[in-house]
Design an enzyme around this catalytic site. Structure first.
Site: not given
Ligand code: PLP
Length: 415
Positions: A121, A198, A224, A364
């Site tokens: 990302h 991540d 999220k 993204c």
């Protein structure tokens, strides 16, 4: 099995969109919020809104206590050894920027290398580009194969004594790929490099244990995982945080301030300058309680079953090409695809008319799409509240798209 009543926990899911029941398939962008999380947010503002770590009156102490209790819950959620290792940030993006700025500027020098992957990302790419440009360091990239799996022999080749950091996503937001962090971290550590994970797409969907993963840094976002927007966290090993210079300067991160010099608090406070996002960080703890009560393994199992079903149904649609691993063991429920007859934006727009929320574009991840050889994809992404009926609605909607853009080859879903 997840309870069939889970959807009822999410008030937004009983709404209609464009006159149709809402079929929400964009949880990789942000998840929906259960009523108890919404209630907790209102409760904070109605009952004990006050700044933290400052006031000595009752509601200020209550807010501080709730803020710190949430830190303990969020840290335990990823099995962090100590809650002081969890820094509240605004998001995954801010957490990664914190590492690039504070750790990166202290540890990365000219000629050093940082290994990323081609599936990152932009949040786990652009901060390293900025750092590398400033420090004259070099970024190296692990490619992925046609199954969307990292080419680990390339990683082995790129990993050298020049590597300072390996930074990669745990679960791809486009391909769904779950990367073998433990194996990569063991090799990186043997080469003397640190590992940043991540976790924006893994923490919401599976049980995460940062100790078992062997990570040094783990970044993730509340929004999220059924929590509010505006709250995220960086977890890092205490010894690393202790040695790191601050990220931002300001109130509450200091011990003593003179006109010419300042001493800092210990982690995590050294990295939480100014008034934090008190409400959303507190409410994140409520989301963690909600997910834990359901069980992360149960959520993963549900999504895996649904992914298998979705892959089979999507595979029936003529001209649809799905990206990412075929094996549901190696992936999560981010299902990105292209449809030969229509651009992803047109696909998403037609689906919207049927009340179906998906994302279209590069998500993204422009370099990832370049590696796939496409400029954009349509992405349907699953979460605990999705059902087979949502997939059926999506598939029916995709046939509508097909037939609209290619009436001569009109087809219908299998009964
Ligand atoms: N990393 C991945 C893999 C993501 O999917 C996202 C968000 O979509 C991010 C990072 C950035 O998260 P946030 O926007 O919450 O900072």
């Amino acid at each position: 099995m997840l309870s069939a009543t889970i959807r009822e926990d999410f008030p937004i899911l009983s709404q209609r969109m464009n006159g149709k029941p809402l079929t929400y398939l964009d949880s990789a962008a942000t998840s929906q919020k259960p009523q108890r999380v919404i209630d907790a947010l209102v409760r904070y503002y109605r009952e004990y809104n006050a700044n933290v770590h400052r006031g000595i009156y009752k509601i200020a102490e209550q807010a501080t206590q709730a803020y710190e209790a949430s830190r303990v819950k969020v840290a335990a959620f990823i099995n962090a050894p100590r809650p002081e290792e969890l820094i509240f940030t605004r998001s995954t993006t801010e957490a990664i920027n914190l590492v690039a700025y504070a750790w990166g500027r202290a540890n990365v020098r000219a000629g050093d290398e940082i290994i990323l992957t081609e599936m990152e990302h932009h949040s786990n790419l652009v901060p390293w580009q900025l750092l590398a440009a400033e420090r004259q360091a070099r970024l190296r990239f692990v490619p992925f194969d046609e199954q969307g799996m990292l080419q680990l022999h390339e990683f082995d080749r790129l990993l050298t004594d020049r590597t300072r950091l390996v930074a990669l996503t745990h679960q791809s937001n486009v391909l769904g790929t779950i990367n073998p962090i433990r194996e990569i971290a063991a090799k990186a550590h043997a080469a003397g490099a640190k590992v940043l994970v991540d976790g924006a797409q893994s923490a919401p969907h599976m049980s995460v244990d940062v100790q078992a993963l062997g990570a040094d840094f783990f970044a993730f976002s509340a929004h999220k995982m059924c929590g509010p927007t505006g709250a995220g966290a960086l977890w890092a090993r205490y010894d690393i945080l202790d040695a790191m210079p601050p990220f931002q300067g300001g109130g509450e991160m200091i011990m003593l301030v003179h006109l010419d010099k300042t001493t800092y608090k210990d982690p995590p406070y050294k990295f939480e300058a100014g008034t934090p996002n008190i409400a959303d960080c507190i409410v994140w703890g409520e989301a963690v309680d909600y997910l834990k009560a359901i069980g992360m393994q149960a959520i993963r199992d549900h999504e895996q079953r649904l992914t298998v079903y979705a892959m089979r149904r999507l595979g029936e649609i003529p001209g649809l090409r799905l990206f990412g691993p075929e094996s549901p063991m190696r992936r999560g429920g981010a299902l990105s695809f292209e449809l030969d007859v229509a651009h992803p934006h047109d696909v998403a727009q037609v689906l919207d008319q049927d009340g179906i929320a998906v994302r279209a574009g590069h998500h993204c991840a422009q370099p990832l799409h370049r590696a796939l050889g496409v400029s954009a994809t349509t992405r349907a992404s699953l979460y605990l509240y999705n059902t087979e009926a949502d997939i059926d609605t999506l598939v029916a909607g995709l046939y509508t798209v097909r037939n609209l853009f290619s009436p001569k080859t009109a087809t219908a879903p299998k009964p």
